[in-house]
Design a protein around this motif. Structure first.
Motif, PDB file in Angstrom:
ATOM      1  N   ALA A 174     -12.598 -41.468  29.562  1.00 39.12           N
ATOM      2  CA  ALA A 174     -13.492 -41.575  28.409  1.00 39.12           C
ATOM      3  C   ALA A 174     -12.665 -41.428  27.143  1.00 39.12           C
ATOM      4  O   ALA A 174     -11.906 -40.467  26.984  1.00 39.12           O
ATOM      5  CB  ALA A 174     -14.568 -40.497  28.473  1.00 39.12           C
ATOM      6  N   THR A 175     -12.783 -42.378  26.254  1.00 41.47           N
ATOM      7  CA  THR A 175     -11.984 -42.354  25.025  1.00 41.47           C
ATOM      8  C   THR A 175     -12.636 -41.518  23.923  1.00 41.47           C
ATOM      9  O   THR A 175     -11.972 -41.157  22.955  1.00 41.47           O
ATOM     10  CB  THR A 175     -11.789 -43.786  24.495  1.00 41.47           C
ATOM     11  N   GLY A 176     -13.915 -41.241  24.055  1.00 41.19           N
ATOM     12  CA  GLY A 176     -14.614 -40.524  22.992  1.00 41.19           C
ATOM     13  C   GLY A 176     -14.978 -41.401  21.819  1.00 41.19           C
ATOM     14  O   GLY A 176     -15.521 -40.922  20.813  1.00 41.19           O
ATOM     15  N   GLN A 177     -14.676 -42.703  21.912  1.00 31.71           N
ATOM     16  CA  GLN A 177     -15.004 -43.659  20.852  1.00 31.71           C
ATOM     17  C   GLN A 177     -16.292 -44.405  21.221  1.00 31.71           C
ATOM     18  O   GLN A 177     -16.510 -44.750  22.385  1.00 31.71           O
ATOM     19  CB  GLN A 177     -13.863 -44.650  20.661  1.00 31.71           C
ATOM     20  N   LYS A 178     -17.111 -44.664  20.216  1.00 33.33           N
ATOM     21  CA  LYS A 178     -18.400 -45.303  20.472  1.00 33.33           C
ATOM     22  C   LYS A 178     -18.740 -46.222  19.299  1.00 33.33           C
ATOM     23  O   LYS A 178     -18.833 -45.763  18.159  1.00 33.33           O
ATOM     24  CB  LYS A 178     -19.485 -44.227  20.643  1.00 33.33           C
ATOM     25  N   VAL A 179     -18.915 -47.505  19.573  1.00 30.63           N
ATOM     26  CA  VAL A 179     -19.266 -48.466  18.519  1.00 30.63           C
ATOM     27  C   VAL A 179     -20.675 -48.169  18.021  1.00 30.63           C
ATOM     28  O   VAL A 179     -21.612 -48.036  18.809  1.00 30.63           O
ATOM     29  CB  VAL A 179     -19.180 -49.912  19.039  1.00 30.63           C
ATOM     30  N   GLY A 180     -20.822 -48.026  16.708  1.00 28.89           N
ATOM     31  CA  GLY A 180     -22.104 -47.670  16.123  1.00 28.89           C
ATOM     32  C   GLY A 180     -22.940 -48.879  15.737  1.00 28.89           C
ATOM     33  O   GLY A 180     -22.425 -49.979  15.534  1.00 28.89           O
ATOM     34  N   VAL A 181     -24.243 -48.664  15.645  1.00 27.45           N
ATOM     35  CA  VAL A 181     -25.195 -49.691  15.228  1.00 27.45           C
ATOM     36  C   VAL A 181     -26.136 -49.076  14.194  1.00 27.45           C
ATOM     37  O   VAL A 181     -26.567 -47.928  14.352  1.00 27.45           O
ATOM     38  CB  VAL A 181     -26.005 -50.237  16.429  1.00 27.45           C
ATOM     39  N   VAL A 182     -26.430 -49.830  13.159  1.00 32.66           N
ATOM     40  CA  VAL A 182     -27.315 -49.357  12.090  1.00 32.66           C
ATOM     41  C   VAL A 182     -28.671 -50.025  12.230  1.00 32.66           C
ATOM     42  O   VAL A 182     -28.763 -51.259  12.300  1.00 32.66           O
ATOM     43  CB  VAL A 182     -26.722 -49.665  10.705  1.00 32.66           C
ATOM     44  N   LYS A 183     -29.731 -49.236  12.266  1.00 33.87           N
ATOM     45  CA  LYS A 183     -31.094 -49.749  12.295  1.00 33.87           C
ATOM     46  C   LYS A 183     -31.566 -49.974  10.860  1.00 33.87           C
ATOM     47  O   LYS A 183     -31.464 -49.079  10.020  1.00 33.87           O
ATOM     48  CB  LYS A 183     -32.009 -48.755  13.011  1.00 33.87           C
ATOM     49  N   VAL A 184     -32.101 -51.170  10.588  1.00 35.92           N
ATOM     50  CA  VAL A 184     -32.620 -51.510   9.256  1.00 35.92           C
ATOM     51  C   VAL A 184     -34.098 -51.830   9.393  1.00 35.92           C
ATOM     52  O   VAL A 184     -34.487 -52.703  10.174  1.00 35.92           O
ATOM     53  CB  VAL A 184     -31.858 -52.707   8.654  1.00 35.92           C
ATOM     54  N   ILE A 185     -34.923 -51.122   8.630  1.00 32.88           N
ATOM     55  CA  ILE A 185     -36.371 -51.305   8.731  1.00 32.88           C
ATOM     56  C   ILE A 185     -36.787 -52.671   8.214  1.00 32.88           C
ATOM     57  O   ILE A 185     -37.582 -53.378   8.823  1.00 32.88           O
ATOM     58  CB  ILE A 185     -37.093 -50.186   7.959  1.00 32.88           C
ATOM     59  N   ASN A 186     -36.248 -53.076   7.069  1.00 34.85           N
ATOM     60  CA  ASN A 186     -36.576 -54.371   6.466  1.00 34.85           C
ATOM     61  C   ASN A 186     -35.297 -55.169   6.274  1.00 34.85           C
ATOM     62  O   ASN A 186     -34.700 -55.152   5.187  1.00 34.85           O
ATOM     63  CB  ASN A 186     -37.286 -54.168   5.127  1.00 34.85           C
ATOM     64  N   PRO A 187     -34.832 -55.885   7.308  1.00 39.49           N
ATOM     65  CA  PRO A 187     -33.581 -56.643   7.182  1.00 39.49           C
ATOM     66  C   PRO A 187     -33.602 -57.676   6.061  1.00 39.49           C
ATOM     67  O   PRO A 187     -32.561 -57.982   5.475  1.00 39.49           O
ATOM     68  CB  PRO A 187     -33.444 -57.324   8.558  1.00 39.49           C
ATOM     69  N   ALA A 188     -34.789 -58.222   5.748  1.00 39.21           N
ATOM     70  CA  ALA A 188     -34.877 -59.215   4.674  1.00 39.21           C
ATOM     71  C   ALA A 188     -34.541 -58.610   3.320  1.00 39.21           C
ATOM     72  O   ALA A 188     -34.239 -59.342   2.369  1.00 39.21           O
ATOM     73  CB  ALA A 188     -36.274 -59.834   4.643  1.00 39.21           C
TER      74      ALA A 188
END
Length: 273
Positions: A174-188
């Motif tokens: 396990a590298t301890g690294q994790k690709v993050g993702v951002v949740k956007v309520i209104n992408p427009a």
């Protein structure tokens, strides 16, 4: 002067904007992670010739008489439907399967990164995971830029963003690294800044907050990550060419209004003869 003359001018301006947006969509038909735009129109305030009268015991009510003054652009929306998947079999190529954006930026931008759906990432000489512009890919939960450890011979990226390595002995670590993702309520509500990047605004998330979380999190509704695939543009050429024909005919019709209004004014001028 005739009101129709100015209505025709406003119509031509509106359809010119629509053609500009369509042209940009078609130009980006093969751009990774591109989201198409669309133009919505609204009518301009009408001039009231006579007002409304309410009904009484003697006669019924009378509706208002209004003459419209043309059209204007109501909105230029960004359509954030998912694009089709393209398989590349490159480990560092990532696609968000669902909602969410990758967060990228410089090392000093960890709190205010840019957002993107283009997951064509690579490793730089310092083993940083970066995009094509050299911006660092941010890890989940405020971990900052992702750096792949040197003692890894190979690695893979799971659906929840975990980077799993294999050392020289063939052991999984396990590298301890994790690709993050951002949740956007209104992408427009995101602002395009070029380079397949978006900038957060107060109309996209409350107070413009950016929280880089984990992929595939049921609590936030973020999508999972698919390694070895990229998201293509969501531009539909059939729809764009259809809209182009509509915009072209609308432009021509409004130019005809201007021509006809000019002919009427010419007749008025010729009355003195």
């Amino acid at each position: 002067m005739l009101r129709s003359l100015y209505s025709g001018v406003s119509g031509m301006r509106g359809f010119q904007t629509k053609l500009d947006v369509i042209g940009n969509n078609i130009a980006n038909v093969n751009t990774i992670g591109f989201k198409s735009g669309r133009v919505m129109f609204k009518d301009i305030l009408s001039q009231t010739v006579s007002g409304v009268s309410a009904p009484d015991d003697v006669r019924g009510g009378v509706n208002a008489q209004q003459v419209g003054l043309g059209v204007s652009v109501a909105a230029i929306d960004t359509v954030h439907t998912a694009g089709s998947a393209m398989t590349t079999n490159v480990v560092t190529d990532l696609r968000v399967n669902g909602d969410g954006f990758f967060a990228v930026g410089t090392a000093e931008q960890a709190d205010t990164p840019f957002l993107t759906r283009a997951g064509n990432f690579t490793l730089d000489p310092n083993r940083n995971l970066v995009n094509s512009e050299g911006l660092h890919v941010m890890g989940a939960d405020g971990a900052g830029p992702i750096v792949i450890p040197e003692d890894i011979v190979s690695f893979s990226i799971s659906q929840n963003g975990d980077i799993i390595g294999v050392n020289a002995n063939g052991e999984t670590i396990a590298t301890g690294q994790k690709v993050g993702v951002v949740k956007v309520i209104n992408p427009a509500g995101l602002e395009k800044i070029g380079g397949n990047l978006y900038q957060m605004t107060a109309n996209a998330n409350p107070a413009g907050e950016i929280t880089v979380g984990a992929a595939g999190d049921p609590a936030t509704g973020t999508g999972t990550l698919i390694s070895g695939q990229l998201e293509m543009s969501n531009v539909d050429l059939t729809g764009e060419f259809t809209e182009m024909i509509i915009a072209q005919r609308g432009f021509q019709a409004n130019s005809r209004i201007i021509t006809t209004s000019d002919e009427v004014l010419q007749e008025v001028v010729n009355l003195k003869h």
